[in-house]
Design a protein around this motif. Structure first.
Motif, PDB file in Angstrom:
ATOM      1  N   ARG A  64      69.475 -29.903  -0.139  1.00  0.00           N
ATOM      2  CA  ARG A  64      69.031 -30.646   1.036  1.00  0.00           C
ATOM      3  C   ARG A  64      69.956 -31.833   1.257  1.00  0.00           C
ATOM      4  NH1 ARG A  64      65.495 -28.476   4.328  1.00  0.00           N
ATOM      5  NH2 ARG A  64      64.633 -30.520   4.802  1.00  0.00           N
ATOM      6  N   PRO A  65      70.128 -32.315   2.493  1.00  0.00           N
ATOM      7  CA  PRO A  65      70.917 -33.516   2.717  1.00  0.00           C
ATOM      8  C   PRO A  65      70.276 -34.714   2.048  1.00  0.00           C
ATOM      9  CG  PRO A  65      69.736 -32.881   4.705  1.00  0.00           C
ATOM     10  CD  PRO A  65      69.574 -31.760   3.722  1.00  0.00           C
ATOM     11  N   VAL A 117      68.619 -39.225   5.609  1.00  0.00           N
ATOM     12  CA  VAL A 117      68.258 -39.040   7.015  1.00  0.00           C
ATOM     13  C   VAL A 117      68.311 -40.410   7.667  1.00  0.00           C
ATOM     14  CG1 VAL A 117      66.462 -38.397   8.646  1.00  0.00           C
ATOM     15  CG2 VAL A 117      66.805 -37.034   6.588  1.00  0.00           C
ATOM     16  N   HIS A 150      72.569 -33.364   8.982  1.00  0.00           N
ATOM     17  CA  HIS A 150      71.534 -34.388   8.884  1.00  0.00           C
ATOM     18  C   HIS A 150      70.789 -34.468  10.210  1.00  0.00           C
ATOM     19  CE1 HIS A 150      73.714 -37.116   5.709  1.00  0.00           C
ATOM     20  NE2 HIS A 150      73.656 -35.847   5.330  1.00  0.00           N
ATOM     21  N   VAL A 195      70.180 -37.020  12.765  1.00  0.00           N
ATOM     22  CA  VAL A 195      70.763 -38.310  13.122  1.00  0.00           C
ATOM     23  C   VAL A 195      70.630 -38.525  14.617  1.00  0.00           C
ATOM     24  CG1 VAL A 195      72.838 -39.747  13.078  1.00  0.00           C
ATOM     25  CG2 VAL A 195      72.438 -38.107  11.251  1.00  0.00           C
ATOM     26  N   TYR A 255      76.312 -35.185   8.488  1.00  0.00           N
ATOM     27  CA  TYR A 255      76.437 -34.067   7.562  1.00  0.00           C
ATOM     28  C   TYR A 255      76.505 -34.563   6.121  1.00  0.00           C
ATOM     29  CZ  TYR A 255      78.064 -31.807  11.853  1.00  0.00           C
ATOM     30  OH  TYR A 255      78.166 -31.347  13.146  1.00  0.00           O
ATOM     31  N   THR A 256      76.034 -33.714   5.209  1.00  0.00           N
ATOM     32  CA  THR A 256      76.398 -33.817   3.803  1.00  0.00           C
ATOM     33  C   THR A 256      77.483 -32.785   3.569  1.00  0.00           C
ATOM     34  OG1 THR A 256      74.191 -34.496   3.077  1.00  0.00           O
ATOM     35  CG2 THR A 256      75.640 -33.540   1.424  1.00  0.00           C
ATOM     36  N   GLU A 280      78.448 -38.422   2.332  1.00  0.00           N
ATOM     37  CA  GLU A 280      77.680 -38.458   3.565  1.00  0.00           C
ATOM     38  C   GLU A 280      78.600 -38.830   4.725  1.00  0.00           C
ATOM     39  OE1 GLU A 280      74.518 -37.680   3.653  1.00  0.00           O
ATOM     40  OE2 GLU A 280      74.023 -37.707   1.531  1.00  0.00           O
TER      41      GLU A 280
END
Length: 255
Positions: free
Chosen positions: A33-34, A37, A193, A195, A204-205, A218
């Protein structure tokens, strides 16, 4: 701009980031998971402000708008006059994403500015144990660096560049290889993400491998009128978390 609200969505795995990974700022780790957030709530603008900004007119130059010391509490801000390295990729459709992950803004800029931001460590109590001192020293040696890059563009160029980053993020979720200064990292996955901010934003991750190690960073790109704001977080060890106060302070300055 009314502010940024950030929350941890999931913990990222801790691992060392190589010198190349920091240079590219295009590293990742095998998390599902990223890690961050970020919600950025835009302020209301005058009726004609968005139109004037989208045409690249009436904007302050990035050198005056880049986040600076005094804009953040408990952070050290260092201006950076060096442009990021050009990155080559094995998949052309991933180029703009690789540029963004390296902190590089596309050419055609009418102006640009860059800064590096690091949180100031919290002082230890006078009765701190040796273990606490060692842990603090390790944390200080591998502090997360958030690199902020601003670029201004004429006409609708910023919008086109932003669309290219978004398209690259969609096309390259299964990764790519990025090379800069003769060093290569293998990006294994790109995780989006949630955003929101400016006129449009993506996050994004970026997960990668190099020399058998897994890394994470990140990335957030925001377009505000004719200006692109690029935020990348990296560190030499552990999980790189994008500093929400840095994003908030920078977007406040953009208006």
């Amino acid at each position: 701009m009314r502010g940024v609200r950030a929350r941890r969505a999931a913990a990222l795995g801790a691992s060392a980031v190589s010198g190349l990974a920091l240079a590219l700022l295009a590293t990742g780790c095998g998390t599902a998971r990223p890690g961050m957030v970020v919600e950025i709530v835009p302020a209301e603008l005058p009726a004609d402000a968005a139109d004037r900004a989208s045409k690249g007119k009436g904007q302050e130059p990035p050198a005056r708008l880049i986040v600076a010391q005094g804009d953040l509490v408990d952070h050290r801000v260092s201006p950076d006059g060096a442009d990021s390295p050009l990155v080559s990729v094995d998949r052309p459709e991933c180029r703009e994403l690789a540029f963004a992950a390296a902190g590089f803004l596309p050419t055609g800029r009418t102006g640009w500015a860059k800064a590096s931001v690091v949180a100031v460590p919290v002082p230890l109590p006078q009765d701190a144990t040796e273990r606490q001192k060692r842990a603090a020293a390790q944390d200080a040696a591998s502090s997360t660096v958030t690199v902020v890059t601003l670029g201004s563009y004429a006409g609708d160029t910023a919008g086109r560049h932003f669309a290219e980053v978004r398209a690259a993020g969609q096309a390259c979720t299964d990764g790519y290889s990025a090379t800069a200064n003769g060093e290569t990292v293998k990006v294994t996955r790109v995780v989006p993400h949630a955003v929101h901010g400016g006129d449009e934003a993506v996050g994004y991750t970026v997960e990668a491998e190099q020399d058998g190690e897994h890394h994470a960073t990140e990335l957030v790109v925001v377009r505000k009128g004719g200006t692109l704001a690029n935020f990348v977080a990296g560190r030499t060890s552990g999980a790189a978390e994008l500093a929400a106060p840095v994003v908030e302070a920078q977007l406040l300055k953009l208006g």
